[in-house]
Design a protein around this motif. Structure first.
Motif, PDB file in Angstrom:
ATOM      1  N   GLY F  67       0.824  -1.214   0.000  1.00 47.28           N
ATOM      2  CA  GLY F  67       0.000   0.000   0.000  1.00 47.28           C
ATOM      3  C   GLY F  67       0.851   1.253   0.000  1.00 47.28           C
ATOM      4  N   MET F  68       0.372   2.245   0.702  1.00 42.74           N
ATOM      5  CA  MET F  68       1.014   3.552   0.703  1.00 42.74           C
ATOM      6  C   MET F  68       1.856   3.717   1.967  1.00 42.74           C
ATOM      7  SD  MET F  68       1.876   6.657   0.554  1.00 42.74           S
ATOM      8  CE  MET F  68       1.300   7.174   2.178  1.00 42.74           C
ATOM      9  N   ALA F  69       3.152   3.536   1.832  1.00 45.03           N
ATOM     10  CA  ALA F  69       4.038   3.541   3.002  1.00 45.03           C
ATOM     11  C   ALA F  69       5.269   4.389   2.757  1.00 45.03           C
ATOM     12  CB  ALA F  69       4.436   2.099   3.324  1.00 45.03           C
ATOM     13  N   GLN F  70       5.108   5.479   2.009  1.00 38.47           N
ATOM     14  CA  GLN F  70       6.295   6.268   1.650  1.00 38.47           C
ATOM     15  C   GLN F  70       7.058   6.765   2.884  1.00 38.47           C
ATOM     16  OE1 GLN F  70       6.921   9.762   1.947  1.00 38.47           O
ATOM     17  NE2 GLN F  70       4.960  10.272   2.939  1.00 38.47           N
ATOM     18  N   HIS F  71       6.336   7.036   3.949  1.00 31.63           N
ATOM     19  CA  HIS F  71       6.976   7.593   5.140  1.00 31.63           C
ATOM     20  C   HIS F  71       7.841   6.571   5.883  1.00 31.63           C
ATOM     21  CE1 HIS F  71       2.902   6.223   5.670  1.00 31.63           C
ATOM     22  NE2 HIS F  71       2.996   6.173   6.978  1.00 31.63           N
ATOM     23  N   HIS F  72       7.679   5.305   5.562  1.00 34.14           N
ATOM     24  CA  HIS F  72       8.471   4.266   6.235  1.00 34.14           C
ATOM     25  C   HIS F  72       9.689   3.844   5.418  1.00 34.14           C
ATOM     26  CE1 HIS F  72       5.546   3.781   9.420  1.00 34.14           C
ATOM     27  NE2 HIS F  72       4.567   3.587   8.552  1.00 34.14           N
ATOM     28  N   LEU F  73       9.921   4.500   4.290  1.00 33.33           N
ATOM     29  CA  LEU F  73      10.953   3.997   3.368  1.00 33.33           C
ATOM     30  C   LEU F  73      12.383   4.124   3.886  1.00 33.33           C
ATOM     31  CD1 LEU F  73       9.447   5.025  -0.085  1.00 33.33           C
ATOM     32  CD2 LEU F  73      10.157   2.714   0.575  1.00 33.33           C
ATOM     33  N   ALA F  74      12.579   4.850   4.968  1.00 36.30           N
ATOM     34  CA  ALA F  74      13.936   4.904   5.519  1.00 36.30           C
ATOM     35  C   ALA F  74      14.250   3.676   6.379  1.00 36.30           C
ATOM     36  CB  ALA F  74      14.132   6.190   6.314  1.00 36.30           C
ATOM     37  N   PHE F  75      13.302   2.753   6.460  1.00 37.53           N
ATOM     38  CA  PHE F  75      13.525   1.511   7.213  1.00 37.53           C
ATOM     39  C   PHE F  75      13.513   0.324   6.240  1.00 37.53           C
ATOM     40  CE2 PHE F  75      11.622   4.454  10.235  1.00 37.53           C
ATOM     41  CZ  PHE F  75      12.396   4.281  11.379  1.00 37.53           C
ATOM     42  N   PRO F  76      14.589  -0.460   6.212  1.00 40.22           N
ATOM     43  CA  PRO F  76      14.707  -1.568   5.252  1.00 40.22           C
ATOM     44  C   PRO F  76      13.544  -2.558   5.314  1.00 40.22           C
ATOM     45  CG  PRO F  76      16.794  -1.209   6.361  1.00 40.22           C
ATOM     46  CD  PRO F  76      15.792  -0.326   7.048  1.00 40.22           C
ATOM     47  N   GLY F  77      13.133  -3.007   4.140  1.00 38.28           N
ATOM     48  CA  GLY F  77      12.061  -3.985   4.052  1.00 38.28           C
ATOM     49  C   GLY F  77      10.720  -3.375   3.690  1.00 38.28           C
ATOM     50  N   THR F  78      10.594  -2.084   3.918  1.00 35.71           N
ATOM     51  CA  THR F  78       9.367  -1.382   3.526  1.00 35.71           C
ATOM     52  C   THR F  78       9.250  -1.348   2.007  1.00 35.71           C
ATOM     53  OG1 THR F  78       9.510   0.043   5.473  1.00 35.71           O
ATOM     54  CG2 THR F  78       8.183   0.849   3.608  1.00 35.71           C
ATOM     55  N   ILE F  79       8.055  -1.621   1.512  1.00 36.33           N
ATOM     56  CA  ILE F  79       7.772  -1.508   0.076  1.00 36.33           C
ATOM     57  C   ILE F  79       6.529  -0.636  -0.055  1.00 36.33           C
ATOM     58  CG2 ILE F  79       7.253  -2.751  -2.063  1.00 36.33           C
ATOM     59  CD1 ILE F  79       8.534  -5.228  -0.849  1.00 36.33           C
ATOM     60  N   SER F  80       6.612   0.387  -0.872  1.00 39.35           N
ATOM     61  CA  SER F  80       5.484   1.323  -0.994  1.00 39.35           C
ATOM     62  C   SER F  80       5.122   1.572  -2.448  1.00 39.35           C
ATOM     63  CB  SER F  80       5.854   2.669  -0.344  1.00 39.35           C
ATOM     64  OG  SER F  80       4.785   3.593  -0.496  1.00 39.35           O
ATOM     65  N   LEU F  81       3.848   1.736  -2.678  1.00 41.78           N
ATOM     66  CA  LEU F  81       3.375   2.282  -3.945  1.00 41.78           C
ATOM     67  C   LEU F  81       3.235   3.793  -3.784  1.00 41.78           C
ATOM     68  CD1 LEU F  81       0.479  -0.205  -4.867  1.00 41.78           C
ATOM     69  CD2 LEU F  81       2.887  -0.345  -5.520  1.00 41.78           C
ATOM     70  N   ARG F  82       3.478   4.541  -4.857  1.00 41.88           N
ATOM     71  CA  ARG F  82       3.060   5.931  -4.861  1.00 41.88           C
ATOM     72  C   ARG F  82       1.524   5.958  -4.805  1.00 41.88           C
ATOM     73  NH1 ARG F  82       5.529   7.093 -10.473  1.00 41.88           N
ATOM     74  NH2 ARG F  82       5.307   4.829 -10.444  1.00 41.88           N
ATOM     75  N   PRO F  83       0.913   6.980  -4.210  1.00 41.37           N
ATOM     76  CA  PRO F  83      -0.553   7.025  -4.201  1.00 41.37           C
ATOM     77  C   PRO F  83      -1.161   6.869  -5.595  1.00 41.37           C
ATOM     78  CG  PRO F  83       0.306   8.625  -2.658  1.00 41.37           C
ATOM     79  CD  PRO F  83       1.505   8.037  -3.372  1.00 41.37           C
ATOM     80  N   SER F  84      -0.558   7.486  -6.597  1.00 38.52           N
ATOM     81  CA  SER F  84      -1.130   7.391  -7.948  1.00 38.52           C
ATOM     82  C   SER F  84      -1.117   5.955  -8.462  1.00 38.52           C
ATOM     83  CB  SER F  84      -0.382   8.313  -8.912  1.00 38.52           C
ATOM     84  OG  SER F  84       1.007   8.067  -8.869  1.00 38.52           O
ATOM     85  N   THR F  85      -0.060   5.217  -8.159  1.00 41.12           N
ATOM     86  CA  THR F  85      -0.014   3.805  -8.555  1.00 41.12           C
ATOM     87  C   THR F  85      -1.052   3.004  -7.776  1.00 41.12           C
ATOM     88  OG1 THR F  85       2.370   3.973  -8.953  1.00 41.12           O
ATOM     89  CG2 THR F  85       1.462   1.769  -8.685  1.00 41.12           C
ATOM     90  N   PHE F  86      -1.117   3.289  -6.512  1.00 39.86           N
ATOM     91  CA  PHE F  86      -2.073   2.593  -5.632  1.00 39.86           C
ATOM     92  C   PHE F  86      -3.493   2.782  -6.183  1.00 39.86           C
ATOM     93  CE2 PHE F  86      -3.247   2.283  -0.779  1.00 39.86           C
ATOM     94  CZ  PHE F  86      -3.533   0.939  -0.921  1.00 39.86           C
TER      95      PHE F  86
END
Lengths: 249, 249, 249, 249, 249, 249
Positions: F67-86
């Protein structure tokens, strides 16, 4: 300082004093039998301009007047952006203002239906930085005018019943104070409009035949509107100061 | 009839009389040392509202205030959409207004830099119908206010030299008439600004250091502005009538 | 030097001498009862290749043969890009050519309907740099072949009446000179086609039943076409030299 | 029948006989020290035009000359679309041609690097119909010219070693036959180029310093090229007939 | 190491040992009368998790479970992304994983219909780097599980006839081994399904009425499935090691 | 009925009984020193599968795990979609499921950061219908699992202090109950994590160094998790029944 009534050298000079800018943002959509179609963008504009009048150092951008109002499209006069368009447009406003050195960009919002898309846009914008591990040049803040400290309490006190969530007496009152020659009346039936979920435009019109949700706008008056504007403008000035003072962790 | 100051039942009723709506559209961008940043969206707004005052049956949408101004971004206060964003937003405005039954959608434009993108958008919109071989529900028209019949002649007569193409005395005068308390002055050097091609923002600022192109805005006055407004509003009313009367071939 | 008939080491070597490249760009669309569907992309190709024959140092890219022709889609053989697609494609051509070191990218256009979208694309491309305050690596120029110095005068002299704006005798003549075995004839009725606004495809076909706008292509001849080509090619060489010599302000 | 050299009434008449159209599609990209940059779009054009010369009833669209060549961008003269742009453009070509009544749209491809994107585009186009459960108005077919029946066998016979996969002697030979005055020579070192995976442009140039992959183009000759063209054109005519004869299940 | 069952400090620590991550990717789509709708994403998940069980140092991302299945949409339970959506999503996965320092991103694919779009996406991603002449931070690899060394040979040996290309006994067997309580049976008619081209969803259902292409899934058994899993997992471990050891040229 | 473990004829048959489908949706993102990266997509999956176990007539789609997890991307293992992709991906899931006849599409969400984008997507989807004045074929509902009736009360009772809003003891407990062999421990410092605004990834990591917001996950236990699951599953069954019973106004 209203950007659209200033020259670029004036903004240039002002940027040496402040890095904060406020964008009134709303929607142009039906507001029941008597509410003005511009209510949701005029309310934050009225409040922001009132704040600027009280403290001319505040920088106010032009009003972002069309938002996300797809559910109101079965009522004439409503103009809506698709959320994806809305996101692109907000992004360009932010890119433009941050280009000039504004580091705190504050959206004073007048439409509940905008909230999800504005927040999604903030994430879309931040994501560009998060993917590459860099600090953005700016911080973004969304504030609905009715969520400014003290405003909801005042509205509840003024309108203990029949406030509702669309075409509320609060927002009608604010526009009555600002545009007293545009006050309209109607026999509302029922007095207090029904509640329910919000989906597409036809569904909306079937559930809420005259456009209102849960509200009794007949309670609005210009005097009450002025009281709301005054409190909101004062609260906005304090909220902006707090946002301006924030430092990056 | 200004949409944003009307209720939806009023627009609903009005749609039984007319199918034409006018959208004032412009840009928020630098206009030289003294011009207001809002000049390009306020001019068509001023003229459209003047026309509506003269003939209240004219339906005027809210003003589309941010356009394509990428070349002005090196001057603080400019806000620009990317052309692709601009196209999406115009498309949504058209979809909204045609949804309500407006069949003639008239853009009164205040910014030369908008023209290419607005025309490209019209083609993008029409293409959806052209690819499937159907008639669109509406016709679109773009008119720059200075191209309204008689207006350029008047401007040339008022400002025989130093009219130029950006921060022109004509547009400055129009805003002076409408916002007399916001008139600003400066020592322009040179008196008449240079000319040249328009490319990106840094290139623009290097070629046109104070923002003007070919103009001497010191010639502007509120009186001349009022003369332009009066002529433009009258010409607009006639132009709208002609557009309204057009029938599909 | 035609890129498509060269090897990469030849282009590599040539880039040490020049940073300018020309892209013939047009459209594949109906051109009346007798005009070739490829007219609008073949005309700039013919002129650019003639210029390259005269001065082999000129670098010519392959021809961009499909443009914005949505209004012609009611006539078989027309192929159109949506403006948004057209913008993406032009952007990628520019990115590719600037990647190799071309700093002056010159579009020689053969279709009036392309102009708005090409200009909007230039703004879209420049905007990326303008938002971040950097200089782009290149300058872009659009020139319609009939706007090359002297060409319109020649066309007016050759065809004083019935030139019109689509399926003009000028462009028909150019293709006749280049493809003499493809000359077609017809009884045009009326002799000179009507004029009118351009909207969607069905509207276009209703207004302009055989496809022409304001033109009498029967006046075309290969000899006149050759005269136009010769003048245009010479003017193009000078125009390219001037563009190449431009320095960033 | 070449669309670009025909008039719209000619295509209109032809559509009464056939519903099939062929689009030569390729790429403009480096082809080693001696190969022409246009090789990949000229080969399918040469073969399609040869087929049309043999059977004038075949309808050939203009050539789609820029494809997906991102991996070749470190070599001057290469022009590439991003896959997403390529997809939009193919979609618009298909929309245009199906608009006129073409029901069998055949892409004769000259670039292996195009295959994935063209196939993805077919799925993108079909998806619009699949999501709503309707039959599309057309069928799409992709055929690489070297996959036409018999062609690969011939190429293997002509070039039993050093055929490789980029800048192959087969494709070089085809262009030599068509453009004998553009034959170029070089001392290839090594004689047969290396093989390896294809990734981004810098990676490509590091692996394949002169641009070739696995090939020895010195074996090409115009005579061999003509043999390939003749066989390919004949096979194409049969393949088109088969595709035209297909009926929806 | 399964990412979704690990904490971020565990991944952080693991990134000091390896820069390789595997993404099982597939599709949720009909697999004939008895195949599980999740077959195509569960197969690569089953194999990747088996490999991870054998060698816990392997880092496995969550499974990308929805792919490009537009042609299966006439069968209930199928969920498909449009290729353009699929491309955006893959891009974001890559951006996220490379952000953390993964330099080798390996897609273990379970659906033939995904291949074109995944490859087009790789080109889209690489293009960003190729246009600016920079090295990407990562290398991407696509491997269908049945293309792992030795796997196709085994499948051919296990199912010498009626393997087919959709709802194959191989993939059915793999899911039977992993989900023995979900084994379903049916009377297949015909025993071996027909073959044919793949287009839109209605065309597909007309050609392949029960969903299978060329296959006889009745041959599947959990034992055969386990044999395939064991071989595939071992081959995957070797393939990953080889990819991890690759150095940039 | 889990779609991915069913065959298409089973779903086909089931669609005769129900038109409702549930999609577990979440995010793969850091959950503090001990939380599993998959927590936010596993929690709704665990609860939905528990509900399906209790009532096999419930149709559950595969889990939407990124899902939308851009704010967690500084922690390894997080995978995020951009909102537009989501947004695009959710749209395609809805198009697929409604294509099969599902009329009530229920998203059981496990990640607060998804809410804005999911709601914006609903508006984007509805807008297509609202602009043309038609009824969509389906209704969409978003429910966070912790907002199921009674769940928040239970969580507050179980964890009266230190519940917080990210890496909460509630969600950790749910995963502990489902994956007891993956329970991890750490010395949390501070015991209860700080609170603050959520912006980009670097800002987030600076404010919340170990990833938690306001929570003390040490309070979690598998027993408490099971209690939450049981209550949530029961509440989900009732909520689904209510949604299924809704009729269009």
């Amino acid at each position: 300082m209203l950007i659209h009534l200033s020259s670029w050298p004036e903004i240039d000079a002002r940027l040496k004093q402040t890095k904060t800018v406020i964008i009134p943002i709303g929607s142009n959509e039906q507001h029941g039998p008597t509410g003005l179609l511009g209510t949701d963008w005029m309310c934050p504009e009225i409040i922001a301009h009132a704040a600027e009048k009280a403290d001319e150092s505040i920088v106010v951008a032009p009003t972002f007047n069309i938002g996300m109002a797809q559910h109101h499209l079965a009522f004439p006069g409503t103009i809506s952006l698709r959320p994806s368009t809305f996101m692109s447009a907000i992004t360009d406003w932010v890119s433009s203002l941050s280009r000039h050195g504004f580091e705190k960009i504050y959206f004073l919002n007048g439409h509940g239906g905008n909230v999800a898309t504005i927040e999604a846009t903030f994430s879309e914008i931040y994501a560009e930085w998060s993917f590459v591990g860099e600090h953005p040049d700016f911080a973004l803040k969304l504030r609905n005018w009715w969520d400014l400290p003290g405003v909801t309490s005042l509205c509840n006190r003024l309108f203990p019943t029949g406030h509702g969530s669309h075409a509320t007496p609060s927002e009608i009152a604010v526009t009555q104070a600002a545009y007293p020659d545009r006050i309209k009346t109607a026999d509302y039936a029922p007095k207090i409009a029904p509640n329910g979920p919000i989906r597409d435009a036809l569904d909306y019109r079937a559930r809420f035949p005259d456009g209102r949700i849960g509200s009794d706008p007949a309670q609005a008056s210009p005097e009450k509107g002025q009281e709301i504007i005054d409190l909101s403008a004062a609260a906005l000035i304090r909220d902006l100061a707090e946002f301006s003072a924030e430092v990056r962790p």
